[in-house]
Write a protein that holds these residues in place. Structure first.
Motif, PDB file in Angstrom:
ATOM      1  N   ASP A  60       0.834  -1.211   0.000  1.00  0.00           N
ATOM      2  CA  ASP A  60       0.000   0.000   0.000  1.00  0.00           C
ATOM      3  C   ASP A  60       0.864   1.255   0.000  1.00  0.00           C
ATOM      4  O   ASP A  60       0.554   2.246  -0.685  1.00  0.00           O
ATOM      5  CB  ASP A  60      -0.916  -0.008   1.234  1.00  0.00           C
ATOM      6  CG  ASP A  60      -1.994  -1.076   1.133  1.00  0.00           C
ATOM      7  OD1 ASP A  60      -2.255  -1.533   0.001  1.00  0.00           O
ATOM      8  OD2 ASP A  60      -2.562  -1.454   2.179  1.00  0.00           O
ATOM      9  N   VAL A  61       1.967   1.228   0.770  1.00  0.00           N
ATOM     10  CA  VAL A  61       2.861   2.388   0.810  1.00  0.00           C
ATOM     11  C   VAL A  61       3.488   2.621  -0.566  1.00  0.00           C
ATOM     12  O   VAL A  61       3.596   3.760  -1.035  1.00  0.00           O
ATOM     13  CB  VAL A  61       3.952   2.176   1.887  1.00  0.00           C
ATOM     14  CG1 VAL A  61       5.022   3.268   1.779  1.00  0.00           C
ATOM     15  CG2 VAL A  61       3.332   2.181   3.279  1.00  0.00           C
ATOM     16  N   GLU A  81       3.779   5.828  -5.710  1.00  0.00           N
ATOM     17  CA  GLU A  81       3.666   5.918  -7.145  1.00  0.00           C
ATOM     18  C   GLU A  81       2.591   6.922  -7.561  1.00  0.00           C
ATOM     19  O   GLU A  81       2.749   7.659  -8.548  1.00  0.00           O
ATOM     20  CB  GLU A  81       3.339   4.547  -7.745  1.00  0.00           C
ATOM     21  CG  GLU A  81       4.490   3.545  -7.635  1.00  0.00           C
ATOM     22  CD  GLU A  81       4.135   2.202  -8.212  1.00  0.00           C
ATOM     23  OE1 GLU A  81       2.975   2.045  -8.678  1.00  0.00           O
ATOM     24  OE2 GLU A  81       4.992   1.290  -8.201  1.00  0.00           O
ATOM     25  N   LEU A  82       1.490   6.975  -6.811  1.00  0.00           N
ATOM     26  CA  LEU A  82       0.426   7.917  -7.115  1.00  0.00           C
ATOM     27  C   LEU A  82       0.899   9.366  -6.918  1.00  0.00           C
ATOM     28  O   LEU A  82       0.564  10.258  -7.683  1.00  0.00           O
ATOM     29  CB  LEU A  82      -0.808   7.652  -6.266  1.00  0.00           C
ATOM     30  CG  LEU A  82      -1.576   6.347  -6.578  1.00  0.00           C
ATOM     31  CD1 LEU A  82      -2.686   6.116  -5.569  1.00  0.00           C
ATOM     32  CD2 LEU A  82      -2.150   6.427  -7.998  1.00  0.00           C
ATOM     33  N   ARG A  83       1.702   9.584  -5.867  1.00  0.00           N
ATOM     34  CA  ARG A  83       2.203  10.937  -5.625  1.00  0.00           C
ATOM     35  C   ARG A  83       3.147  11.383  -6.751  1.00  0.00           C
ATOM     36  O   ARG A  83       3.142  12.530  -7.166  1.00  0.00           O
ATOM     37  CB  ARG A  83       2.955  10.974  -4.285  1.00  0.00           C
ATOM     38  CG  ARG A  83       2.060  10.795  -3.076  1.00  0.00           C
ATOM     39  CD  ARG A  83       2.798  11.177  -1.798  1.00  0.00           C
ATOM     40  NE  ARG A  83       2.085  10.739  -0.617  1.00  0.00           N
ATOM     41  CZ  ARG A  83       2.353   9.612   0.037  1.00  0.00           C
ATOM     42  NH1 ARG A  83       3.355   8.819  -0.395  1.00  0.00           N
ATOM     43  NH2 ARG A  83       1.677   9.252   1.094  1.00  0.00           N
TER      44      ARG A  83
END
Length: 312
Positions: free
Chosen positions: A302-303, A308-310
């Motif tokens: 999850d981290v 990756e989204l940031r």
């Protein structure tokens, strides 16, 4: 002493390769040493078709040092040396004459076992050249102009029918029997899968017997390794425990995750291979470590997704 013989050999080879023009007015007879044996097939000699002649020297001869031809044949003849060894001479003879004529003798200079120089003439034999020249006048004359081809429409009909027949064989069975729909491939979430298996194993851990004890830890080890293969370390199911632990260190996984996973793997190995018997309390702790290990892996993934989204 080798230089004169080498020059004589080169001159002799050159004179044998090129055809000699025959002298039909001159027939010479050479003395022949009958100790020289020869092999030749004279059953089907044709104009322009080469045949082979093999001369073999007597046993007393040690080595051939030179060859030469001193007799003209009664016909155009092309003689080529194809092989020259210590005691054998191979020739390829091509005849261009239309009448039989004698094979010319070859002068051979050789050394015997006592290093004495000897000269030999190869035996001569008649070359029976076939002179069957085509003289048949019963020839079938053909038309000079090509015959025009007229297409028959019946062939068009037959070809169309044949193609329709082939297409029918291909498509009619598919129309009669529709293609079976393949079941969609269901992708199972590795976290859901491992949680289900661990819950089942937790129930089994409370009722272990002497017969089911080792089987339980084998299944537990495979469950954890399969989960790691699908999430963290590919091929973890096939790796030995030591290599799996080293791989986790190289990947620099979270220390708590490495420690719990190492404890699980080593305990399952002791039960599988060393036949170590754990208390019920220790078995319960191993099961709790398995659930905790799954949560740590879920948190790690999850981290990484959030990072990756940031970045995107």
């Amino acid at each position: 002493m080798r230089t004169p013989f080498l020059a004589l050999f080169i001159f002799t080879m050159t004179s044998l390769v090129y055809p000699q023009q025959s002298n039909t007015n001159l027939v010479l007879a050479a003395p022949t040493n009958m100790n020289i044996e020869y092999e030749v097939d004279l059953t089907n000699i044709q104009i322009g078709k080469p045949f082979s002649v093999i001369y073999k020297m007597p046993d007393a001869i040690m080595s051939i040092i030179a060859i030469d031809s001193n007799i003209n044949a009664l016909g155009d003849t092309d003689i080529t040396v194809t092989n020259l060894s210590a005691k054998q001479l191979d020739l390829t003879v091509t005849s261009y004459g239309i009448k039989p004529y004698p094979m010319p003798s070859i002068l051979i200079t050789a050394l015997d076992q006592q290093s004495n120089t000897n000269q030999f003439y190869t035996p001569s034999f008649s070359i029976p050249v076939s002179n069957d020249i085509v003289s048949n006048t019963n020839l079938i004359l053909e038309d000079i102009e090509p015959i025009y081809f007229v297409w028959d429409h019946l062939w068009t009909i037959l070809i169309i029918v044949f193609l329709l027949f082939i297409l029918g064989l291909i498509f009619i069975p598919k129309m009669i029997k529709p293609r079976e729909k393949k079941a969609p491939i269901v992708v199972i979430d590795p976290f859901v899968q491992v949680s289900t298996k661990l819950k089942t194993l937790k129930v089994k851990s409370l009722e272990l017997t002497e017969e089911t004890y080792k089987e339980f830890f084998v299944e537990l080890s495979e469950t954890i390794r399969e989960f790691m293969s699908e999430t963290l370390i590919p091929l973890a199911l096939e790796l030995p425990t030591r290599e799996l632990i080293d791989t986790m260190k190289k990947m620099k996984l979270q220390e708590e995750l490495q420690e719990i996973t190492t404890i699980i793997l080593r305990n399952t190995d002791r039960a599988k291979y060393a036949k170590q018997i754990f208390s019920q309390e220790r078995i319960t702790e191993v099961m709790e470590d398995c659930f905790k290990m799954v949560k740590l892996v879920q948190r790690k993934i999850d981290v990484e997704k959030n990072d990756e989204l940031r970045k995107s």
